[in-house]
Enzyme design. Structure first.
Site, PDB file in Angstrom:
ATOM      1  N   ARG A 178       0.816  -1.212   0.000  1.00  0.00           N
ATOM      2  CA  ARG A 178       0.000   0.000   0.000  1.00  0.00           C
ATOM      3  C   ARG A 178       0.853   1.266   0.000  1.00  0.00           C
ATOM      4  NH1 ARG A 178      -2.510  -4.167   0.933  1.00  0.00           N
ATOM      5  NH2 ARG A 178      -4.762  -4.354   0.586  1.00  0.00           N
ATOM      6  N   HIS A 377     -12.127 -17.830 -16.813  1.00  0.00           N
ATOM      7  CA  HIS A 377     -12.841 -16.551 -16.698  1.00  0.00           C
ATOM      8  C   HIS A 377     -12.508 -15.641 -17.879  1.00  0.00           C
ATOM      9  CE1 HIS A 377     -14.356 -12.799 -14.888  1.00  0.00           C
ATOM     10  NE2 HIS A 377     -13.246 -12.261 -15.360  1.00  0.00           N
ATOM     11  N   GLU A 378     -11.235 -15.447 -18.148  1.00  0.00           N
ATOM     12  CA  GLU A 378     -10.832 -14.535 -19.219  1.00  0.00           C
ATOM     13  C   GLU A 378     -11.278 -15.038 -20.585  1.00  0.00           C
ATOM     14  OE1 GLU A 378      -9.844 -11.622 -18.665  1.00  0.00           O
ATOM     15  OE2 GLU A 378      -9.380 -11.828 -16.527  1.00  0.00           O
ATOM     16  N   HIS A 381     -14.712 -13.956 -21.599  1.00  0.00           N
ATOM     17  CA  HIS A 381     -14.780 -12.668 -22.294  1.00  0.00           C
ATOM     18  C   HIS A 381     -14.534 -12.846 -23.789  1.00  0.00           C
ATOM     19  CE1 HIS A 381     -15.033 -10.132 -18.732  1.00  0.00           C
ATOM     20  NE2 HIS A 381     -13.955 -10.685 -18.212  1.00  0.00           N
ATOM     21  N   TRP A 479     -13.212   4.606   3.464  1.00  0.00           N
ATOM     22  CA  TRP A 479     -12.976   3.294   2.852  1.00  0.00           C
ATOM     23  C   TRP A 479     -13.018   2.198   3.907  1.00  0.00           C
ATOM     24  CZ3 TRP A 479     -12.652   0.672  -1.566  1.00  0.00           C
ATOM     25  CH2 TRP A 479     -11.875  -0.463  -1.641  1.00  0.00           C
ATOM     26  N   ARG A 483     -15.548  -1.045   4.753  1.00  0.00           N
ATOM     27  CA  ARG A 483     -15.023  -2.412   4.790  1.00  0.00           C
ATOM     28  C   ARG A 483     -15.304  -3.074   6.140  1.00  0.00           C
ATOM     29  NH1 ARG A 483      -9.631  -4.031   1.863  1.00  0.00           N
ATOM     30  NH2 ARG A 483     -10.771  -5.984   2.132  1.00  0.00           N
ATOM     31  N   HIS A 508      -8.372  -2.059  -9.902  1.00  0.00           N
ATOM     32  CA  HIS A 508      -9.549  -1.492 -10.537  1.00  0.00           C
ATOM     33  C   HIS A 508      -9.764  -0.018 -10.215  1.00  0.00           C
ATOM     34  CE1 HIS A 508     -10.039  -5.822 -10.567  1.00  0.00           C
ATOM     35  NE2 HIS A 508     -10.825  -5.675 -11.594  1.00  0.00           N
TER      36      HIS A 508
END
Length: 668
Positions: A178, A377-378, A381, A479, A483, A508
């Site tokens: 982070r 998953h990919e 798409h 945030w 959470r 993201h």
């Protein structure tokens, strides 16, 4: 005599152009617009892909920015000439044309002037650059040369989060990541919010969050998502209770579970969004046979390409399109982390280059079960891209953003079943029993159910922060408020609004990608899965002797036909119509998810109730105890599972302790 100047004549000409008849507009969209839009998309995607696979290359970064500006200028020109003043209601006699007009009236970021669009592009590139090139020093050498000794997220840091049981090392790595990412992009993100909101407002939306929600075509979208969360929250609560006790057994006095909150660094995942890496710690029946696909993949000598081929074969077994082009490295795909010194954005992604031929995957693949599932998953798409490639350009997208994320995960639900893994020889010596079923469901819940509450803090980023409902000076505090409230997790160390920006530690957020789509996808995939299982003859809702979670629709062309019918529509229909074709219902529902996890839910409730009943009987009413701080492995610290019903029960285990001894364990 009054004369018109050339600029006035040009303006009149443009105005006349804008007043196309229905037939003229349809013809323009099918010819000129279709060709130019596809070409511009191809050019922009190539530039972006090349940049993301060579993130420190300034020439490629500049080319990406210039291509974005070129594409935006073209979009703005077309919009000004043809789409700006169109009213969808004027085309009600042609529903397809009307729907295209509704979409084409939205200009997106191209609504910004050239300078601000360049600034927004650069800000986003800077944030993703920080994220993708971030490195931290090892725990054992916290003052290191980052260039030569630093650890990257993939695979180094993720391997530590996955495999380490050292509480302090995990805390260090969690914090260092982070510091290396979110903290460095805090001011950049403020600029991103300002510019994104300005672009949204130029499109007549109140903010970027409202712009994102437009594509869900649901006036009650937020309320609908909240209702879905209310449906699944009881299951998550029971899972959270159970997992917290198991983690306490592992970390003992190191783990502070006060307030019923679990420190976010002990889930085997950098973002506490998937708990699958702690499956061995929390699995209810450790003596039962278990999945060990990682070992099977290595034992059989699987390569990265092997995993992609196996996934491709699953789709083809359902009668769907082959996808070899998307993982063909000689055709441009990046399916492994480069060894030539390039810095790349490893976050897995699937790419449609808009020409009906070029599709690529970008992924720093490891040979393990987690990436095996990610591949499916990919490729979902990619299959979606291929199925709707013949739709008009405005319809080449998912029915809504949640649909696109759900397709590959639907396939993965079938792939991850013990039944399927046995078929493809990745699981041996497995006995189908109640214990194995509960273990298998727990493994799946640690991935699917554990993820669900994350939609709320991200939704607040997308709705609340972007809407400026909260002071930006308190972004990090808000945030963690979200959470702790929804997910029941807390930071392992103190956080500061002055220096920290923890949302930025998740791709993201800096990557300009909405996260609520993943929550919706986690609900939709179980609806799709149930429907495909019924089509395949693998599940009968009227006969619950064969539970939903054991369905494998591998090689079912009937299931493939049902899936194809929905995929080929793209966004040409309202999502509710596509959902009805795929599932028989126009409403999104969490009931299939709850049906899938029903055996596990009953098990978790039973186990948790045993503990709660014990506490009620053992302690006087005035003694308040938070059950998530229990330490049950008092007698034998190495005992793996003292609570499990296939061992001595909790109450029997506790009878050997005095009241004072038990209280010490509870408050330790």
């Amino acid at each position: 005599m009054f004369q018109l100047s050339l600029p006035v004549l040009a303006a009149i000409f443009i105005c006349i152009q804008a007043k196309l008849s229905q037939d003229e507009l349809r013809s323009f969209l099918q010819t000129t617009y279709e060709q130019q839009a596809s070409q511009m998309c191809y050019k922009a995607q190539i530039a972006e892909f090349n940049y993301e696979t060579d993130i420190k290359n300034k020439v490629k970064e500049e080319l990406t920015t210039n291509t974005t500006l070129e594409s935006a200028a073209w979009e703005k020109d077309i919009w000004d000439k043809y789409f700006k003043d169109l009213n969808p209601e004027d085309y009600s006699s042609d529903p397809s044309l009307q729907r295209q007009v509704r979409m084409l009236r939205i200009l997106g970021n191209a609504a910004l002037d050239k300078e601000k669009l360049a600034e927004l592009t650069n800000v986003t590139n800077q944030m993703t650059g920080i994220y993708s090139t971030a490195k931290i020093c090892p725990y054992t050498k916290q003052e290191c040369d980052l260039e030569t000794e630093g650890l990257s997220l993939e695979p180094d840091i993720e391997e530590i989060m996955k495999n380490s049981s050292d509480y302090d090392e995990l805390s260090y790595v969690w914090t260092a990541w982070r510091n290396a990412t979110g903290a460095k992009m805090k001011n950049l993100y403020k600029n991103y919010v300002n510019l994104s909101n300005e672009a949204a407002q130029a499109n007549n939306f109140t903010d970027k969050g409202a712009y994102w929600r437009f594509f869900y075509e649901d006036a009650d979208f937020i309320e609908r998502m909240d209702a879905l969360w209310s449906q699944v929250e009881p299951l998550y609560v029971e899972l959270h209770k159970y997992v917290s006790r198991k983690l306490k057994m592992r970390y003992r006095s190191k783990l502070d579970l006060s307030g019923g909150l679990i420190p976010a660094h002990v889930f085997g995942n950098m973002w506490a969004q998937s708990w699958g890496n702690i499956a061995d710690v929390v699995r209810p029946f450790p003596n039962a046979s278990k999945l060990n696909v990682d070992a099977a993949l290595k034992e059989k000598g699987y390569t990265v390409q092997d995993m992609f081929r196996i996934a491709d074969e699953f789709y083809q077994s359902m009668g769907l399109l082959p996808m070899g082009v998307c993982y063909n490295e000689s055709a441009g795909a990046m399916v492994a982390k480069p060894t030539d010194g390039r810095e790349v954005l490893c976050h897995a992604s699937a790419w449609d280059f808009c020409d009906g031929e070029t599709y690529r995957l970008k992924m720093c693949t490891q040979v393990d079960f987690e990436d095996f599932i990610t591949i499916h998953h990919e490729m979902g798409h990619i299959q979606y891209y291929m199925q709707y490639k013949k739709q008009p350009y405005p319809f080449r997208d998912g029915a809504n953003p949640g649909f696109h994320e759900a397709i590959g995960d639907t396939i993965a639900l079938s792939v991850a079943t013990p039944k399927h893994l046995q078929k493809i020889d990745l699981l041996k010596n497995y006995t189908d029993s109640y214990e194995e079923s509960i273990n298998s469901l727990m493994d799946m819940a640690l991935d699917k159910v554990a993820f669900l509450p994350l939609r709320s803090p991200h939704r607040q980023m997308e709705v609340g922060h972007l809407q400026r409902l909260r002071s930006r000076r308190k972004w990090n505090t808000h945030w963690w408020e979200y959470r702790t409230y929804y997910q029941g997790v807390k930071p392992p160390v103190d956080r500061s609004d002055e220096t920290d920006f923890d949302p930025g530690a998740k791709f993201h957020v800096p990557g300009d990608s909405q996260y609520i789509a993943y929550f919706l996808a986690h609900i939709l995939q179980f609806q799709f899965y149930k429907s495909l299982c019924i089509a395949a003859g693998e599940y009968d809702p009227a006969n619950r002797t064969i539970p939903l979670h054991k369905c494998d629709f591998y090689k079912s062309t009937a299931a493939g036909d049902k899936l194809r019918e929905g995929l080929k529509l793209g966004s040409s229909k309202h999502w509710s119509e596509t959902l009805e074709i795929m599932t028989g219902s126009k409403e999104v529902s969490a009931e299939p998810l709850l049906e899938y996890f029903e055996p596990l839910y009953e098990f978790l409730k039973s186990e948790n109730e045993k503990i709660e009943n014990f506490l009620r009987q053992f302690f006087r009413p005035r003694v308040r105890v938070n059950i998530v701080v229990l330490l049950f492995n008092h007698a034998n610290p190495n005992q793996t599972d003292p609570v499990s019903s296939n061992n001595q029960t909790l109450v029997e285990d506790q009878k050997a302790l005095s009241k004072d001894e038990t209280l010490k364990l509870v408050i330790s």
